[in-house]
Design a protein around this motif. Structure first.
Motif, short mmCIF file in Angstrom:
data_model
loop_
_atom_site.label_atom_id
_atom_site.label_comp_id
_atom_site.label_asym_id
_atom_site.label_seq_id
_atom_site.Cartn_x
_atom_site.Cartn_y
_atom_site.Cartn_z
N VAL A 81 39.95 40.51 47.16
CA VAL A 81 40.72 41.60 47.94
C VAL A 81 41.47 40.80 49.14
O VAL A 81 42.70 41.35 49.21
N GLY A 82 40.98 40.21 49.93
CA GLY A 82 41.88 39.70 51.09
C GLY A 82 42.90 38.67 50.68
O GLY A 82 44.06 38.99 51.07
N GLY A 83 42.97 37.92 49.48
CA GLY A 83 44.11 37.36 48.90
C GLY A 83 44.82 38.02 48.29
O GLY A 83 46.25 37.71 48.61
N LEU A 84 44.55 39.10 47.55
CA LEU A 84 45.62 40.05 47.08
C LEU A 84 46.44 40.80 48.16
O LEU A 84 47.56 40.58 48.02
N ALA A 111 47.25 33.56 47.31
CA ALA A 111 47.01 33.39 45.78
C ALA A 111 45.96 32.50 45.32
O ALA A 111 45.12 32.87 44.52
N ILE A 112 45.58 31.19 46.34
CA ILE A 112 44.59 30.51 45.91
C ILE A 112 43.36 31.28 46.40
O ILE A 112 42.39 31.35 45.60
N ALA A 113 43.25 32.05 47.44
CA ALA A 113 42.09 32.77 47.69
C ALA A 113 41.83 33.81 46.56
O ALA A 113 40.60 34.26 46.23
N LEU A 114 42.84 34.49 46.28
CA LEU A 114 42.73 35.58 44.95
C LEU A 114 42.09 34.93 43.58
O LEU A 114 41.18 35.41 43.33
N VAL A 115 42.54 33.66 43.39
CA VAL A 115 41.87 33.07 42.06
C VAL A 115 40.58 32.79 42.24
O VAL A 115 39.89 33.15 41.47
N ILE A 116 40.33 32.06 43.39
CA ILE A 116 38.91 31.67 43.57
C ILE A 116 38.04 32.84 43.96
O ILE A 116 36.92 32.87 43.23
N GLY A 117 38.39 34.02 44.50
CA GLY A 117 37.84 35.01 44.79
C GLY A 117 37.32 35.85 43.67
O GLY A 117 36.38 36.29 43.37
N ALA A 118 38.41 35.84 42.77
CA ALA A 118 38.36 36.33 41.50
C ALA A 118 37.26 35.72 40.49
O ALA A 118 36.11 36.48 39.85
N ILE A 119 37.17 34.47 40.59
CA ILE A 119 36.29 33.84 39.57
C ILE A 119 34.67 33.81 40.26
O ILE A 119 33.83 34.18 39.61
N VAL A 120 34.83 33.74 41.69
CA VAL A 120 33.33 34.05 42.27
C VAL A 120 32.95 35.46 42.03
O VAL A 120 31.70 35.73 41.71
N THR A 121 33.74 36.54 42.08
CA THR A 121 33.22 37.96 41.98
C THR A 121 33.10 37.93 40.45
O THR A 121 31.88 38.91 40.27
N ILE A 122 33.72 37.78 39.37
CA ILE A 122 33.34 37.80 37.83
C ILE A 122 31.99 37.13 37.67
O ILE A 122 31.19 37.57 37.10
N GLY A 123 31.84 36.03 38.28
CA GLY A 123 30.61 35.00 38.04
C GLY A 123 29.56 35.92 38.43
O GLY A 123 28.25 35.81 38.16
N PHE A 124 29.73 36.40 39.83
CA PHE A 124 28.49 37.35 40.59
C PHE A 124 28.13 38.47 39.72
O PHE A 124 27.02 38.72 39.64
N PHE A 125 29.02 39.33 39.36
CA PHE A 125 28.81 40.29 38.75
C PHE A 125 28.00 40.07 37.23
O PHE A 125 27.09 40.68 36.69
N LEU A 126 28.49 39.11 36.54
CA LEU A 126 27.80 38.46 35.26
C LEU A 126 26.42 38.29 35.61
O LEU A 126 25.43 38.47 34.79
N ALA A 127 26.14 37.39 36.58
CA ALA A 127 24.79 36.80 36.94
C ALA A 127 23.93 38.07 37.46
O ALA A 127 22.84 38.19 36.69
N LEU A 128 24.53 39.23 37.92
CA LEU A 128 23.92 40.19 38.32
C LEU A 128 23.64 40.97 37.26
O LEU A 128 22.52 41.38 37.01
N SER A 129 24.46 41.20 36.22
CA SER A 129 24.12 41.91 35.03
C SER A 129 22.99 41.30 34.07
O SER A 129 22.27 41.77 33.69
N LEU A 130 23.17 40.13 34.32
CA LEU A 130 21.94 39.41 33.44
C LEU A 130 20.71 39.38 34.12
O LEU A 130 19.68 39.59 33.33
#
Length: 158
Positions: A81-84, A111-130
């Motif tokens: 969100v901050g990167g966006l 832009a760099i923070a947005l890309v890394i933050g999006a990957i971390v966020t997606i990974g976090f929610f995938l791990a949470l759902s698993l």
């Protein structure tokens, strides 16, 4: 000390005597400095004008938010969100003609923070759902569940 050294004679005086004439009219007078006249120093040249100062509030905000987003991009959602926001503010600042260096730096860091933050966020929610699905299976009475290709015991889950 020896008495034959120069300056040891009581009758000799190394300091010369003052001038014989004490008349102030014949004494040399030091020249006085001319008075400061700002108009005389300009010599008709135009004054230096750096021009109007460009506002740089959006560009500086984009830069600061981009750097902070890079620091916090490992926190799910916060970095993305901050990167966006930094990316958007940097683009707006660039279009408004604010400081080009600050704007571009804000865009890049955002832009760099947005890309890394999006990957971390997606990974976090995938791990949470698993993890949640594994806990749900254990709650339904399963003794072992598969999480990310590994079998995990449900012995400690009620």
């Amino acid at each position: 000390m020896s008495d034959n050294l120069p300056g040891n004679d009581r009758n000799s005086n190394p300091v010369p005597p003052p001038p014989a004439s004490s008349d102030a009219a014949h004494a040399p007078v030091a020249p006085s400095a001319p008075a400061y006249d700002p108009a005389a120093t300009n010599h008709g040249a135009p004054a230096y004008n750096a021009g109007p100062v460009k506002p740089k509030g959006l560009a500086l905000t984009a830069l600061i938010l981009g750097v902070l987003s890079l620091i916090f991009c490992w926190v799910p959602v916060a970095g993305a969100v901050g990167g966006l926001i930094a990316l958007i503010l940097g683009i707006i600042a660039l279009r408004k003609g604010q400081s080009k260096g600050l704007s571009i730096t804000g865009i890049i860091t955002g832009a760099i923070a947005l890309v890394i933050g999006a990957i971390v966020t997606i990974g976090f929610f995938l791990a949470l759902s698993l993890g949640l699905s594994a806990v749900e299976e254990c709650s339904n009475g399963a003794e072992m569940v598969e999480v990310a290709g590994q079998m995990v015991s449900c012995a400690g889950v009620n």
